[in-house]
Write a protein that holds these residues in place. Structure first.
Motif, PDB file in Angstrom:
ATOM      1  N   ASP A  21      53.215 110.308  59.915  1.00 32.09           N
ATOM      2  CA  ASP A  21      54.599 110.576  60.418  1.00 32.09           C
ATOM      3  C   ASP A  21      54.317 110.775  62.022  1.00 32.09           C
ATOM      4  OD1 ASP A  21      56.673 110.942  58.263  1.00 32.09           O
ATOM      5  OD2 ASP A  21      54.772 111.753  57.737  1.00 32.09           O
ATOM      6  N   ASP A  45      59.991  98.117  64.584  1.00 32.36           N
ATOM      7  CA  ASP A  45      60.952  99.044  63.741  1.00 32.36           C
ATOM      8  C   ASP A  45      60.473 100.460  64.274  1.00 32.36           C
ATOM      9  OD1 ASP A  45      62.122  97.212  62.310  1.00 32.36           O
ATOM     10  OD2 ASP A  45      60.995  97.240  60.552  1.00 32.36           O
ATOM     11  N   LEU A  46      59.175 100.574  64.209  1.00 31.26           N
ATOM     12  CA  LEU A  46      58.703 102.037  64.791  1.00 31.26           C
ATOM     13  C   LEU A  46      59.315 102.368  66.052  1.00 31.26           C
ATOM     14  CD1 LEU A  46      57.014 104.788  64.265  1.00 31.26           C
ATOM     15  CD2 LEU A  46      55.089 103.637  64.931  1.00 31.26           C
ATOM     16  N   ALA A  59      62.814 103.309  65.849  1.00 32.81           N
ATOM     17  CA  ALA A  59      63.097 104.513  65.342  1.00 32.81           C
ATOM     18  C   ALA A  59      62.745 105.658  66.319  1.00 32.81           C
ATOM     19  CB  ALA A  59      62.192 104.525  64.040  1.00 32.81           C
ATOM     20  N   MET A  60      61.721 105.281  67.018  1.00 31.41           N
ATOM     21  CA  MET A  60      61.299 106.511  68.088  1.00 31.41           C
ATOM     22  C   MET A  60      62.375 106.842  69.129  1.00 31.41           C
ATOM     23  SD  MET A  60      58.843 108.165  67.431  1.00 31.41           S
ATOM     24  CE  MET A  60      58.241 108.914  68.884  1.00 31.41           C
ATOM     25  N   LYS A  61      62.960 105.525  69.305  1.00 34.08           N
ATOM     26  CA  LYS A  61      63.858 105.373  70.553  1.00 34.08           C
ATOM     27  C   LYS A  61      65.258 106.494  70.092  1.00 34.08           C
ATOM     28  CE  LYS A  61      63.721 101.814  73.019  1.00 34.08           C
ATOM     29  NZ  LYS A  61      64.034 100.298  72.743  1.00 34.08           N
ATOM     30  N   ASP A  62      65.594 106.566  68.704  1.00 30.77           N
ATOM     31  CA  ASP A  62      66.586 107.427  68.286  1.00 30.77           C
ATOM     32  C   ASP A  62      66.424 108.787  67.995  1.00 30.77           C
ATOM     33  OD1 ASP A  62      68.101 105.154  68.719  1.00 30.77           O
ATOM     34  OD2 ASP A  62      67.875 104.236  66.395  1.00 30.77           O
ATOM     35  N   ALA A  63      64.974 108.931  67.842  1.00 34.40           N
ATOM     36  CA  ALA A  63      64.618 110.164  67.286  1.00 34.40           C
ATOM     37  C   ALA A  63      64.469 111.304  68.139  1.00 34.40           C
ATOM     38  CB  ALA A  63      63.181 110.167  66.803  1.00 34.40           C
ATOM     39  N   VAL A 107      59.258 111.003  62.262  1.00 34.70           N
ATOM     40  CA  VAL A 107      59.427 109.572  62.030  1.00 34.70           C
ATOM     41  C   VAL A 107      58.436 108.849  61.238  1.00 34.70           C
ATOM     42  CG1 VAL A 107      59.847 107.459  63.286  1.00 34.70           C
ATOM     43  CG2 VAL A 107      60.843 109.665  64.493  1.00 34.70           C
ATOM     44  N   ASN A 127      68.427 113.204  57.449  1.00 35.44           N
ATOM     45  CA  ASN A 127      68.680 112.749  58.982  1.00 35.44           C
ATOM     46  C   ASN A 127      69.195 114.101  59.636  1.00 35.44           C
ATOM     47  OD1 ASN A 127      71.511 113.251  58.122  1.00 35.44           O
ATOM     48  ND2 ASN A 127      71.812 111.187  57.573  1.00 35.44           N
ATOM     49  N   GLY A 164      61.795 103.994  53.937  1.00 39.64           N
ATOM     50  CA  GLY A 164      62.290 103.792  55.294  1.00 39.64           C
ATOM     51  C   GLY A 164      62.240 102.255  55.378  1.00 39.64           C
ATOM     52  N   ARG A 180      63.931  96.868  59.349  1.00 39.62           N
ATOM     53  CA  ARG A 180      65.200  96.253  59.808  1.00 39.62           C
ATOM     54  C   ARG A 180      65.319  94.707  59.195  1.00 39.62           C
ATOM     55  NH1 ARG A 180      65.237  96.185  65.714  1.00 39.62           N
ATOM     56  NH2 ARG A 180      63.134  95.818  65.474  1.00 39.62           N
TER      57      ARG A 180
END
Lengths: 639, 373
Positions: free
Chosen positions: A89, A118-119, A122-126, A132, A183, A297, A300
C-alpha cells in the motif's frame, strides 16, 4: 555632565562596583533558582505526562488487521475465506515524490500501464494516512525486491497479511457483496485507527456489509521500538488478532455455483428455495461481477466495462430486477379461483381468445374446452380471462400477496424492489381511476400493472408446493412456517397442473433426465414492449425488445424439496430459455455428476467457464478502449 | 597545601580547576551515552579538547595584567577586522558565514569578541579619568566598542552571539558606574526596538524560532519540535533518571542536537533531577568563584573585566538552560563544558583563564580589599 555636583572618587566607584556586582550576583542566583525550580517542576510534577509522551515516541503500535470471518454454506464449504497474501500500500502523507515512487513501484512490481494509471488517479484523490492499495497477491520475490528498496521509498508499506477470497468468484458476487478499503467518510465517523491500517477491509455491499460486526474480528498489535526516523530497532511484543466469527448461510455452495454457471451467456436471475424451511439454496443474478476484483480495488477499465454492459452486471436482478411475471402466476390464480368456489372440473371453451366488449383478448392457441388443470398445463389465457372477469382481480390479488408476491422480505442486507400486485384500491390511489375488467384480464396473465422480482416468484412456488407460508432467509433458523389458509386439495389442483406442464404441457422438453423424480413447473413469457402494441417480442427484434422468459418450478412432484424461479431476460420464452436452465439445476440437486457433465459440454460451446469468459470479455474491452480493435457492429444491426 | 608539593603546583587555582574538571568530566560521560555508548565520535574528542583548553587557560593565567591591558585594543582591532572579512566573505558567497577557514582550524572571530569586548571596555574605563565616570564621554565610546562587533555579528546573522557580546559589554558599563537611569531608559528603548528588530533584522528561521517559543504548540513538528522533545526528555527522566545509557529520547534520535545545544536534556533524561541539580550547583560554584575574583581584584581593570567575563560565562549557561527547559527561544547557544563543540569551550576557557590571571594578580598584590571567598 549627567549629574553635576556629586563628587566621584575611586572609593565611591568601588562601592558602586561592589553593590552592583552583588546585584548581578543576586540576579544570577535568582535565575539559577528559577532553573532548578523549573526543572523540578518538569521532572516531578509533569513527570507522568512526559513519561507517557516519551513512551509514545519510542513505542510504535502497529495494528494487525484481523482475519475476516469465513462465510460458509449449509455444509460448511467456504463461500468467502482468506488467503495469505503479500501486499503493498501507499500511505499518501509519507510519500515524498509521488511520481517517482509510482514509477519505481511500476518497475519493481512489473505493473501494467493501466494499473499504473489507476494508481496515479487514486493517489491524486488520496489524503493523509488513508492507505492506497498498490498491489496484492505479490510473489515472495517481488515482495522481497520491494522490501530491500524501502529506505528509498518513504510511504510504501509492504505487508504480509490475509486478503479476502471468494473461491467461486462471480457466482457469489451479488449474494455476498464484497469488501474494500474504508473510505474517508467511514473513517471520519469514529476515527477508528483500524480503518486506516494498510490491508484492512470492511464489507462494502451485501452480506459482507450487513454482517460486518460479526465478520470483522479484533485486530492484533505489534509493538516495536522505533527511532525518530521510523527505523525499527526491535520488536517489543505481538498480540495476535482474533479472527471474525464465521457466518453460516442456507446457501448450497455447489448449487450456487452451478446455477451461476448454467445461466451461461444469458442475462437473468434465479432463486432456489428449500421447500421444507424456506432457506435460500441458491441466489443468482448473471452476468455478475467478480467480488475478488472489487475487493482488491477494481480497476477503472474493468469498472467501466461492467457499468457499460447492457446486461447490467452490477444490478442484483434476483431482488432488484422487476419483471411482468406472465403466465407463471396462473397456478396461483387457480388457487384463488378454487378459494372463491370455482369448480375445477368446470370447462371454459377456448376459441383462441376472449371477447370483452369490443376487444378480443388473444390466447396462445385454440384449446377448445379446458378445465382448470388443463388450463394450467396448456397455459390457456382464455380460461383465466374468463375466471378473472367473473371474480374480479381483487380476490386474486389477495391470494397473490398471501403467496409472497409484492412483498418486501426481511433479508439480511439484500436490497429489494418489491414491485406491484395491483387491485382496485391501488389503482384508485395511484391513478385516480376505477379498476376495469380489462385490467383484471391483463393482471391475471401476469401483465399490465403486475410486476414482481424473481425471488418473489420462487417464494410463491415454494409456498404453493409446500402448502406452508415459508419465508425466504439466508441465515439458518428453526422457525416452523405456518400452513397456508387454503385446503390442501385446492393446492393439489395447482400442483397437478404444474406437474402436467412438465410432463406433457408447455415445458415438456424440460423433463428431468432422472428415473423416478419429476419436476412440476409453469412457464411464463413476459412482453417487454407494451402489451397489445401489436408487435410481439419475437426472435426478429433487437435483443432488448425481446420477451423475457420465465419459469417457476418445484421437485420432486410428490414430496417437494426444492422450489425455484428462473428469469432469462429477453430470452424469448419461458419454455425455450428458462425451463432448460431450471431442469439442469434441479438435476444437479439429485445427480450432480450428470448435471455437471452436461454443463461442461455447454460451457465448451460458450467459450469457457465464467472466469474465462469474463477475462476474454475484458481483454476485448481493453483492446477496444486502447483503440486496437474497431468497435464490433452492434447486435441490433447484425440481426 | 602539603609541603612536598612544589610551589607553582600548589599555587594553581585548584578550586576552579576541580569545578571545571567535574563539569567537563560529567560532559564526557554524557557524550559517551549520547553516542550510544561509544567514545567516538564525541566523548574522546571532548576530553581531549578540555585538556588542551584547560592548558591554554593556565597559560593565559600567567599573562601579566599589564600585558593583557597592552594587548586588549590591538586584539580588539584585529578581530573586528576579521569579523568584517567574514561578513564580506559571506556577502560574496551568499548565505550566512561565521568563520574563516585557516586550513588547520576554523577561526570564528565572533567567539573571541565576547571576552575582547569586555576587556576593551574595562580597559577604557580604567583609562577614563575618575571624574568623568558619569559623564557622556564615559558612555559613547563603550557603546561604539559594543556596537561595531554587535552589528557585524547580528548581520551574520548570529542572534545568540550578538546578544552575548552586548550583554558582556553592557555589564561592564553597569559595573563601571554608568547611571542606573540610563539602563532603565535603554531597557525601555530596547523594548520599543524589539518589533523593529524582529521584522527587519531577523531572518525568517529566527523569526519562527521566536514565534514558536511564544507558542510552542503552534508548530509541534517544525521549530517547536526541539523544545517539546527537550522537555519530554527532561520530564520523563523524573527524579533519578532512566539510568545511564537508557535514554530513549536521545538514543532513538527524538531529541535533536542531543550532543550539542540540547546536551542538558540528554543528561537529564538519564540522570534525572539529581543530575540536573548537580550541574546547576557546579555552575553556581563556578560563577561564585568568578564573582569573588572580580570583587577581590585590586585594580579597576581587574574588577570590571572580571565582572564582565563572569557575565559572559553566565550568559551561556543561563540562556542554554532556559532554552532547553522551554523558557527561552531556541537561539543555538551551547552549554559550557557539556556541549560538544570547540569554539564555545575555547571562549569559556579564555574567560576562565583571564579570571585565573586576575586572581593570580590579586594574590601577588596581597589581595587588597579582599573579601572572604
Amino acid at each position: 555632565m549627567l549629574r553635576p555636583g556629586k563628587l566621584i572618587t575611586r572609593n565611591s566607584l568601588n562601592i558602586t562596583f561592589n553593590r552592583r556586582t552583588m546585584l548581578i550576583g543576586g540576579a544570577q542566583g535568582l535565575v539559577g533558582a528559577i532553573l532548578a525550580g523549573r526543572m523540578a517542576y518538569i521532572s516531578i510534577v509533569e513527570n507522568e505526562r512526559y513519561k507517557m509522551l516519551s513512551e509514545s515516541n519510542r513505542v510504535n503500535l502497529t495494528l494487525i488487521p484481523p482475519r475476516r470471518g469465513w462465510i460458509i454454506d449449509r455444509n460448511g464449504k467456504p463461500l468467502a475465506n482468506n488467503k495469505a497474501d503479500f501486499r503493498v500500500d501507499l500511505i499518501p502523507q509519507r510519500v515524498r515524490d509521488v511520481e517517482g515512487t509510482i514509477s519505481q513501484l511500476g518497475n519493481i512490481l512489473k505493473m501494467t500501464p493501466d494499473a499504473i494509471d489507476d494508481l496515479r488517479a487514486a493517489m491524486k484523490d488520496a489524503r493523509g494516512l488513508q492507505p492506497v492499495p498498490v498491489a496484492s497477491g505479490l510473489t515472495y520475490e517481488d515482495f522481497a525486491a520491494l522490501s530491500v528498496r524501502l529506505p528509498d521509498l518513504p510511504g510504501v508499506a509492504p505487508q504480509r497479511g490475509f486478503s479476502r477470497q471468494y473461491p467461486t468468484g462471480a457466482a457469489v458476487g451479488h449474494l455476498l457483496g464484497y469488501v474494500g478499503i474504508a473510505n474517508a467518510e467511514e473513517y471520519e465517523e469514529n476515527k477508528n485507527p483500524l480503518l486506516i491500517t494498510p490491508g484492512f477491509k470492511i464489507g462494502k455491499d451485501g452480506l459482507e456489509k450487513y454482517f460486518e460486526p460479526q465478520l470483522q474480528g479484533k485486530p492484533g498489535a505489534r509493538k516495536v521500538e522505533v527511532t525518530a526516523r521510523g527505523k525499527i530497532v526491535r520488536e517489543l511484543g505481538v498480540q495476535e488478532d482474533v479472527p471474525g466469527k464465521p457466518l453460516k448461510l442456507t446457501i448450497d455452495g455447489g448449487l450456487q455455483e452451478f446455477v451461476a454457471r448454467r445461466m451461461g451467456r444469458e442475462s437473468g436471475a434465479a432463486a432456489v428455495i428449500d421447500c421444507q424451511t424456506g432457506g435460500i439454496l441458491a441466489f443468482s443474478s448473471m452476468p455478475s461481477f467478480d467480488p475478488n476484483s472489487f475487493s482488491d480495488g477494481i480497476g477503472r477499465l474493468e469498472y467501466a466495462m461492467l457499468s457499460q454492459d447492457e446486461r447490467v452486471p452490477l444490478l442484483n436482478k434476483a431482488t432488484r430486477g422487476l419483471y411482468p411475471p406472465g403466465s407463471t402466476l396462473k397456478p396461483m390464480a387457480a388457487v384463488a379461483c378454487l378459494q372463491h368456489g370455482v369448480d375445477p372440473e368446470e370447462t371454459v371453451n377456448c376459441p383462441g381468445g376472449y371477447r370483452l366488449g369490443n376487444r378480443f383478448y388473444q390466447c396462445l392457441g385454440r384449446h377448445g374446452p379446458v378445465n382448470m388443470v388443463r388450463a394450467i398445463e396448456k397455459s390457456c389465457n382464455t380460461y383465466f380471462y374468463a375466471q378473472a372477469h367473473r371474480l374480479g382481480y381483487d380476490k386474486i390479488a389477495m391470494v397473490a400477496r398471501e403467496m409472497g408476491l409484492g412483498e418486501d422480505f426481511d433479508l439480511a442486507g439484500l436490497n429489494q424492489r418489491y414491485g406491484t400486485i395491483p387491485d382496485s384500491e391501488w389503482k384508485m390511489r395511484k391513478y385516480k381511476q376505477a379498476w376495469t375488467a380489462s385490467d383484471s384480464l391483463n393482471a391475471v396473465i401476469g401483465q399490465g400493472y403486475v410486476i414482481v422480482n424473481p425471488l418473489q416468484l420462487a417464494v410463491m412456488t415454494a409456498r404453493l408446493a409446500s402448502g406452508r407460508k415459508l419465508y425466504p432467509h439466508l441465515i439458518p433458523d428453526d422457525k416452523v412456517a405456518p400452513t397456508l389458509p387454503y385446503p390442501p386439495e385446492h393446492l393439489a389442483v395447482a400442483q397437478l397442473g404444474m406437474a402436467q406442464v412438465v410432463s406433457q404441457g408447455t415445458a415438456a422438453r424440460s423433463k428431468l433426465p432422472l428415473d423416478g423424480i419429476a419436476m412440476a413447473g409453469k412457464t411464463g413469457t413476459a412482453q417487454v414492449r407494451g402489451f397489445g402494441s401489436g408487435s410481439r417480442g419475437g426472435a426478429g427484434v433487437p435483443w432488448k425488445y425481446r420477451d423475457h422468459g420465465l419459469f417457476v418450478c418445484f421437485a420432486p412432484v410428490e414430496q417437494p424439496l426444492y422450489a425455484a424461479a428462473v428469469v432469462i431476460e429477453h430470452g424469448l420464452g419461458g419454455s425455450r430459455a428458462a425451463a432448460p436452465v431450471a431442469k439442469d439445476f434441479m438435476t444437479y440437486m439429485f445427480d450432480p455428476q450428470k448435471a455437471m457433465d452436461s454443463l461442461l459440454a455447454m460451457e465448451a460451446a460458450w467459450g469457457g467457464d465464467i472466469q474465462q469468459r469474463m477475462a476474454a470479455e475484458f481483454a476485448l474491452f481493453r483492446a477496444r478502449a486502447e483503440g486496437r480493435v474497431p468497435e464490433a457492429p452492434s447486435e441490433e444491426a447484425a440481426d | 597545601m602539603l609541603a612536598f608539593v612544589p610551589r607553582p603546583v600548589a599555587e594553581l587555582p585548584w578550586q576552579i580547576i576541580l569545578i571545571t574538571v567535574a563539569i567537563a568530566g560529567f560532559g564526557v560521560i554524557v557524550l559517551y551515552s549520547a553516542a550510544g555508548g561509544s567514545v567516538s565520535p564525541w566523548a574522546g574528542i571532548h576530553a581531549l579538547r578540555f585538556v588542551v583548553f584547560l592548558t591554554m587557560a593556565l597559560v593565559i593565567r600567567l599573562f601579566s595584567e599589564n600585558f593583557v591591558k597592552w594587548a586588549t585594543f590591538p586584539a580588539y582591532a584585529v578581530f573586528a577586522v576579521l569579523l568584517l572579512l567574514v561578513e564580506l566573505a559571506g556577502a560574496v558567497k551568499g548565505g550566512s558565514q561565521r568563520w574563516i577557514e585557516l586550513g588547520f582550524i576554523r577561526l570564528q572571530p565572533s567567539e573571541f569578541m565576547k571576552p575582547l569586548v569586555v576587556l576593551a571596555i574595562a580597559r577604557f574605563y580604567e583609562m577614563l579619568p575618575i571624574g568623568q565616570a558619569r559623564s557622556w564621554s564615559a558612555i559613547w565610546p563603550p557603546l561604539v566598542l559594543i556596537g561595531v562587533p554587535w552589528f557585524l555579528v547580528m548581520t551574520q546573522p548570529d542572534l545568540g552571539t550578538s546578544i552575548a557580546v552586548m550583554t558582556g559589554g553592557v555589564t561592564v558599563m553597569f559595573l563601571a558606574g554608568v547611571p542606573l537611569r540610563l539602563f532603565v531608559g535603554a531597557g525601555l528603548a530596547g523594548a520599543a526596538f524589539i518589533p523593529f528588530a524582529f521584522f527587519f533584522l531577523l531572518k525568517e528561521y529566527q523569526q519562527n524560532r521566536v514565534l514558536t517559543f511564544l507558542d510552542p504548540e503552534s508548530d509541534p513538528l517544525g521549530t517547536g519540535y526541539h523544545i517539546s522533545q527537550s522537555k519530554i526528555a527532561i520530564g520523563s527522566g523524573g527524579i533519578g533518571g532512566k539510568g545511564y545509557l537508557q535514554g530513549s529520547q536521545s538514543h532513538l534520535d527524538y531529541l535533536p542536537e542531543g550532543h550539542t545545544d540540547f546536551v542538558f536534556a540528554t543528561m537529564a533524561e538519564e540522570w534525572g533531577l539529581i543530575g540536573g541539580l548537580f550541574v546547576i550547583v557546579m555552575f553556581g560554584l563556578l560563577l561564585r568563584w568568578a564573582t569573588m575574583v572580580s570583587l577581590n581584584a585590586p585594580s579597576r581593570f581587574g574588577k570590571l573585566a572580571g565582572g564582565g567575563l563572569t557575565m559572559v560565562i553566565f550568559f551561556y549557561i543561563a540562556i542554554n538552560l532556559l532554552m532547553v527547559m522551554g523558557l527561552a527561544p531556541v537561539v543555538g547557544i551551547p552549554l559550557p563544558f557539556l556541549s560538544y563543540g570547540g569554539s564555545s569551550m575555547m571562549t569559556i576557557m579564555i574567560c576562565i583563564g583571564l579570571l585565573m590571571g586576575i586572581e593570580r594578580n590579586t594574590r601577588q598584590n596581597g589581595g587588597a580589599g579582599r573579601l572572604a571567598p
